[in-house]
Each structure stands twice: as structure tokens, then as C-alpha cells.
Design a protein around this motif. Structure first.
Motif, mmCIF file in Angstrom:
data_model
loop_
_atom_site.group_PDB
_atom_site.id
_atom_site.type_symbol
_atom_site.label_atom_id
_atom_site.label_comp_id
_atom_site.label_asym_id
_atom_site.label_seq_id
_atom_site.Cartn_x
_atom_site.Cartn_y
_atom_site.Cartn_z
ATOM 1 N N ASP A 52 0.870 -4.014 11.326
ATOM 2 C CA ASP A 52 -0.275 -4.895 11.508
ATOM 3 C C ASP A 52 -0.586 -5.791 10.309
ATOM 4 O OD1 ASP A 52 -2.809 -2.262 11.062
ATOM 5 O OD2 ASP A 52 -1.218 -3.037 9.774
ATOM 6 N N LYS A 53 0.375 -5.930 9.377
ATOM 7 C CA LYS A 53 0.147 -6.793 8.226
ATOM 8 C C LYS A 53 1.359 -7.693 8.030
ATOM 9 C CE LYS A 53 -2.814 -3.626 5.613
ATOM 10 N NZ LYS A 53 -2.883 -2.532 6.575
ATOM 11 N N SER A 54 1.132 -8.844 7.392
ATOM 12 C CA SER A 54 2.233 -9.764 7.129
ATOM 13 C C SER A 54 3.233 -9.113 6.177
ATOM 14 C CB SER A 54 1.713 -11.054 6.488
ATOM 15 O OG SER A 54 0.820 -11.723 7.334
ATOM 16 N N LEU B 162 1.313 -6.084 -2.265
ATOM 17 C CA LEU B 162 -0.134 -5.947 -2.430
ATOM 18 C C LEU B 162 -0.751 -5.210 -1.258
ATOM 19 C CD1 LEU B 162 -2.610 -6.653 -4.088
ATOM 20 C CD2 LEU B 162 -2.780 -8.769 -2.805
ATOM 21 N N PRO C 263 2.586 -10.666 11.654
ATOM 22 C CA PRO C 263 2.603 -9.827 12.862
ATOM 23 C C PRO C 263 2.317 -10.653 14.108
ATOM 24 C CG PRO C 263 0.627 -9.413 11.556
ATOM 25 C CD PRO C 263 1.497 -10.292 10.734
ATOM 26 N N ASN D 239 1.059 9.828 -5.256
ATOM 27 C CA ASN D 239 0.064 10.327 -4.298
ATOM 28 C C ASN D 239 -0.536 9.219 -3.438
ATOM 29 O OD1 ASN D 239 -0.930 12.791 -3.348
ATOM 30 N ND2 ASN D 239 -2.939 12.383 -4.224
ATOM 31 N N TYR D 240 -0.001 7.992 -3.528
ATOM 32 C CA TYR D 240 -0.466 6.911 -2.663
ATOM 33 C C TYR D 240 0.404 6.875 -1.412
ATOM 34 C CZ TYR D 240 -2.995 5.202 -6.769
ATOM 35 O OH TYR D 240 -3.835 5.087 -7.846
ATOM 36 N N ASN E 16 -7.649 10.366 0.560
ATOM 37 C CA ASN E 16 -6.535 10.195 -0.362
ATOM 38 C C ASN E 16 -6.854 9.140 -1.422
ATOM 39 O OD1 ASN E 16 -6.272 7.706 0.865
ATOM 40 N ND2 ASN E 16 -4.533 8.306 2.130
ATOM 41 N N SER E 17 -5.901 8.898 -2.314
ATOM 42 C CA SER E 17 -6.146 7.991 -3.428
ATOM 43 C C SER E 17 -6.458 6.580 -2.939
ATOM 44 C CB SER E 17 -4.926 7.957 -4.347
ATOM 45 O OG SER E 17 -4.621 9.243 -4.802
ATOM 46 N N ASP E 18 -5.778 6.140 -1.871
ATOM 47 C CA ASP E 18 -6.029 4.790 -1.365
ATOM 48 C C ASP E 18 -7.463 4.638 -0.895
ATOM 49 O OD1 ASP E 18 -2.814 5.188 -0.358
ATOM 50 O OD2 ASP E 18 -3.396 3.420 -1.510
ATOM 51 N N GLU F 8 -9.859 4.558 -3.880
ATOM 52 C CA GLU F 8 -9.774 3.379 -4.739
ATOM 53 C C GLU F 8 -9.868 2.072 -3.973
ATOM 54 O OE1 GLU F 8 -6.241 3.644 -7.075
ATOM 55 O OE2 GLU F 8 -6.644 5.708 -7.698
ATOM 56 N N GLY G 11 -7.164 -5.932 14.586
ATOM 57 C CA GLY G 11 -6.656 -5.020 13.560
ATOM 58 C C GLY G 11 -5.530 -5.561 12.714
ATOM 59 N N ARG G 12 -5.230 -6.838 12.823
ATOM 60 C CA ARG G 12 -4.132 -7.414 12.045
ATOM 61 C C ARG G 12 -4.645 -8.131 10.798
ATOM 62 N NH1 ARG G 12 -1.170 -10.106 17.255
ATOM 63 N NH2 ARG G 12 0.261 -8.408 17.751
ATOM 64 N N THR G 13 -3.802 -8.116 9.761
ATOM 65 C CA THR G 13 -4.118 -8.816 8.510
ATOM 66 C C THR G 13 -3.012 -9.828 8.240
ATOM 67 O OG1 THR G 13 -5.204 -6.841 7.634
ATOM 68 C CG2 THR G 13 -4.591 -8.545 6.063
ATOM 69 N N ILE H 62 -6.724 -10.137 -7.875
ATOM 70 C CA ILE H 62 -5.736 -9.068 -7.929
ATOM 71 C C ILE H 62 -5.629 -8.539 -9.351
ATOM 72 C CG2 ILE H 62 -3.305 -8.495 -7.594
ATOM 73 C CD1 ILE H 62 -3.176 -10.763 -5.548
ATOM 74 N N ILE I 9 -2.263 -2.628 -11.975
ATOM 75 C CA ILE I 9 -2.503 -1.278 -12.497
ATOM 76 C C ILE I 9 -1.168 -0.569 -12.634
ATOM 77 C CG2 ILE I 9 -4.806 -1.146 -11.468
ATOM 78 C CD1 ILE I 9 -3.520 0.711 -9.332
ATOM 79 N N TYR J 162 0.521 1.774 -11.051
ATOM 80 C CA TYR J 162 1.421 2.006 -9.927
ATOM 81 C C TYR J 162 1.484 0.835 -8.969
ATOM 82 C CZ TYR J 162 1.568 6.790 -11.535
ATOM 83 O OH TYR J 162 1.736 7.912 -12.290
ATOM 84 N N LEU K 271 -0.498 -3.003 -7.519
ATOM 85 C CA LEU K 271 -1.542 -4.015 -7.554
ATOM 86 C C LEU K 271 -2.774 -3.496 -6.823
ATOM 87 C CD1 LEU K 271 0.732 -7.024 -6.536
ATOM 88 C CD2 LEU K 271 0.065 -6.367 -8.831
ATOM 89 N N ARG K 272 -3.930 -3.866 -7.301
ATOM 90 C CA ARG K 272 -5.177 -3.506 -6.634
ATOM 91 C C ARG K 272 -6.066 -4.725 -6.558
ATOM 92 N NH1 ARG K 272 -3.131 -0.015 -4.635
ATOM 93 N NH2 ARG K 272 -3.524 2.208 -4.691
ATOM 94 N N LYS K 273 -6.907 -4.764 -5.515
ATOM 95 C CA LYS K 273 -7.849 -5.852 -5.369
ATOM 96 C C LYS K 273 -9.216 -5.414 -5.892
ATOM 97 C CE LYS K 273 -6.117 -5.368 -1.442
ATOM 98 N NZ LYS K 273 -5.807 -5.248 -0.019
#
Lengths: 209, 195
Positions: free
Chosen positions: A85-87, A92, A141, A179-180, B33-35, B38, B108-110, B156, B159, B161, B163-165
Motif C-alpha cells: 500500500d505504499k509507493s 523512508l 500502488p 527490532n524494527y 513495537n519500536s515503530d 517512535e 489506505g494507500r500512501t 526527515i 538516525i 538505523y 530515516l525518521r520523520k
């Protein structure tokens, strides 16, 4: 019964544990026969991240939209539909990059080769959109596209009659170190496609003034 | 302790060990979880309203749709639809680049910004207090229009491990059920960033 179990030797307990593990692995495909025959061009290969149909393969000397180089180019034309569901773009959004669906193996002279688990492979150098020959790094998608993946190959390398292309499958799971959760390659579902290779180097030489 | 009692005690210990291991498995499964721990904070508003995040202010000032996009001498067609989002960014306290801008649809799409045209808004260096305005272009399937679409912008950060927003602006462009545009249209797009 408890007395009977506790009275068993360690060897018996070890053997019983081994049988249980074997039986459990069988539930998850561990006893399946390894290796499936390669698919033919035109076959739609469906995985959790993308649907791929490989059409053809060719070797060219140059292309006006690709970088200027002395290397020749191996191009594989395919229809790709992003199922996740993502490009498909950068890491990222935790999505595989655009070059991830296809892998070349066993081809001599390929530039930028890598080794993983004893297997030599190379990601595509460039991806062109067939509708307008634009170089793209993103696929979206729900928008199937005809694209051509290109790999650089040392000039003058002998051209085989056919190519074996690996269509990569991925599975969403937790990385045991970070752990991600992210997409990881699932070797058990990778499909190989054998496609005839057309030598078009003579008709695609760059025009030099 | 008699032999029978010893045997019973060992069996009980073994059973408790299995129970603890199983319970631990389900507890780790249920814990975030970590995601999730964070994930970015979202500040939500509608198009036309200003959204203030930790590092910048964002405001969507217009949305256009097309089937054919012209940029200079280039013409780009699509089997889906082009969505052009006109947005203004203002950095708050330091020089930044708002380099994240995805379109999220109600199904639900990005969607990442298209790379078939020049995109300058998501690489423009912003000076604090000076607004910059331009369009960001997306290519989406027509089925995603009418599902409700919103645009998310952020900075962006790199980090250990990946990239984070950072904290993001979430701007609602259309609500689910709003009439989706249907007619074919050709639009000329200018990638210039105006300050």
C-alpha cells in the motif's frame, strides 16, 4: 504419568524434542521439496509486495535516456503492479526500492555485482517507464506500468541465448537486530524466469558526430 | 523429600517454565513495537488552514487535478490522475528543508511524490520567517480519488538505523464521499518555488 515422564533419560527427552520440532517445521513448509521449475515469460508472478510479468530481454549498445558509458546494457521489459500500500521508492516508508523486484544472476560482466549468502547478484542500474522513456525511481500502488530494467555489462561480453531472472519475494517481519519491522527477502518464494535474450547492439549504437 | 514428591515438584517446575515462556511470548506480541513507539506526531487541519508543527508552518492553498500534465516541452500522461497540491511552508526558528510530503488516500494507500516531473518544493531550503510557496505533484489511481485524501509534510531526520520523520502536518484535502473529479483535463505545471 508424571513419574513416567520424569523418569525418562535425557536422551529420550532429546529425541522427543527433535521429533516435535520436525513435525512443527513440517507445518510451515520445512519438509516441502526444495526448488520449483522456472516460469516462462508472460507468466504473472504474484507476491505480497508486487505482481510482475516479464515480457522480454535484450542487449543494447546505448540508449538516449541512460547514462553515457562504454558499457553495453541488458534490458528486461516487465509489467509491474505495486501490491503493497505504499509507493516503491526510498527506505523512508519501509518499502523496497524500485530496483528490488528483479535480480540477475549468473550473467558474466555485470557491473555493480554484490554477494549475499553465496549468491552473486546485481540490482538494476536504471529503470525506464515505457510510456515515455522517463527514468523513474518511484512506482505507485494501484498503477501498473510497463517498465524496462537496465543493467550495465562490460562492452563486448558474449551474449547468451537466454537469461535467468529472479523475481524477488519479500515478507514483512521484525529485524532481529534493530527490532524494527520491515520488508525482508523471502528466498523460499523467489521465482526464476528464463527469458530469451535478443542482441540489438548493432542497431542501438550511439550516434557520434 | 520422598521420591514421589521430588518427581511431582520437578514436573510442576517444568510446567511453570512452559507457562511463563508462553505468557512472555503473548506479552511481547501485545506490547507496541519500536515503530509504534517512535512514530511521528501528526497535527491535523483542513486545506486553507495553517498547521504549526515543531519546525514549520504549512498551509495548503489549492488542489488541481489532471490526466495530462505539461511541464515546459514535456508532456506526461497517466492511467490514473495527476494531483497538484499548492502548499506554503514557513520555517519557524532555523533553516530547514521540508523534504517529506506523501499523499494518503482513504483506501489506505500512501503515495510518494511523482518523479516524472521536476519537484522543487520538497528540496527548497527554507529560511525562518520567510514563506515559500509551490506545487507538489502526485500520480494516483482514480479509484483512490473520492476515498478522501490528505497530504502529510515533515522533515526527515537521519538516525542510527535509517530515516525518521519529525512531527508532521496532516492536511485533509478531500473527505470520503466528496465527488471525485472525472473529466479529462490538461494542466500546465510550473515547478518554481515562490518566496
Amino acid at each position: 504419568m508424571a513419574a513416567g515422564l520424569a523418569g525418562q533419560s535425557m536422551r529420550t527427552w532429546g529425541a522427543a524434542a527433535g521429533v516435535i520440532v520436525l513435525a512443527l517445521s513440517g507445518l510451515f513448509g520445512g519438509l516441502d521439496q526444495a526448488g520449483t521449475p522456472p516460469a516462462k515469460p508472460g507468466t504473472e508472478i504474484v507476491s505480497p509486495t508486487w505482481k510482475v510479468t516479464i515480457h522480454s530481454a535484450r542487449v543494447i549498445a546505448s540508449h538516449p535516456r541512460l547514462s553515457k558509458t562504454d558499457n553495453q546494457w541488458i534490458g528486461i521489459t516487465a509489467r509491474i503492479e505495486v501490491v503493497v500500500d505504499k509507493s516503491l521508492s526510498s527506505s523512508l516508508n519501509k518499502v523496497p526500492p524500485i530496483g528490488a523486484p528483479l535480480r540477475l544472476t549468473g550473467v558474466a560482466g555485470i557491473a555493480n555485482e554484490s554477494k549475499q549468502y553465496g549468491l552473486t547478484f546485481a540490482y538494476a542500474d536504471s529503470v525506464l517507464l515505457k510510456r515515455d522513456d522517463a527514468v523513474i525511481r518511484v512506482l505507485h500502488p494501484g498503477l501498473p506500468e510497463e517498465v524496462e530494467f537496465f543493467w550495465q555489462q562490460k562492452p563486448g561480453t558474449a551474449v547468451p541465448a537466454q537469461l535467468t531472472v529472479r523475481v524477488i519475494a519479500m515478507v514483512w517481519r521484525k529485524d532481529s537486530i534493530t527490532n524494527y519491522e520491515e520488508w525482508k527477502e523471502d528466498d523460499s518464494k523467489t521465482v526464476e524466469v528464463v527469458v530469451p535474450l535478443s542482441d540489438q547492439r548493432a542497431t542501438t549504437k550511439a550516434v557520434t558526430s | 523429600m520422598t521420591a514421589a514428591r521430588q518427581t511431582g515438584s520437578r514436573t510442576f517446575s517444568g510446567i511453570m517454565l512452559v507457562v511463563v515462556l508462553v505468557a512472555g511470548y503473548f506479552i511481547t506480541k501485545a506490547a507496541p513495537n519500536s515503530d509504534k513507539l517512535e512514530r511521528s506526531f501528526l497535527t491535523t487541519a483542513h486545506a486553507g488552514e495553517s498547521v504549526t508543527t515543531r519546525q514549520f508552518i504549512a498551509k495548503v492553498t489549492g488542489v488541481r487535478y489532471a490526466t495530462i500534465l505539461k511541464e515546459g516541452t514535456k508532456t506526461r500522461n497517466t492511467d490514473g490522475a495527476w494531483v497538484l497540491v499548492k502548499v506554503s511552508f514557513t520555517a519557524l526558528s532555523k533553516e530547514i528543508i521540508v523534504d517529506y510530503g506523501d499523499l494518503v488516500s482513504g483506501d489506505g494507500r500512501t503515495f510518494a511524490p511523482t518523479d516524472r516531473v521536476t519537484q522543487n518544493m520538497l528540496s527548497a531550503t527554507l529560511q525562518p520567517g520567510i514563506p515559500a510557496e509551490g506545487e507538489i505533484v502526485f500520480e494516483v489511481p482514480r479509484s483512490s480519488l473520492g476515498q478522501g485524501i490528505s497530504d502529510r509534510f515533515g522533515v526527515i531526520e537521519h538516525i542510527l538505523y535509517g530515516l525518521r520523520k519529525d512531527a508532521m502536518a496532516n492536511i485533509i484535502l478531500t473527505e470520503q464521499g466528496e465527488a471525485s473529479w472525472l473529466e479529462p483535463a490538461t494542466i500546465t505545471y510550473n515547478p518554481e518555488v515562490k518566496r
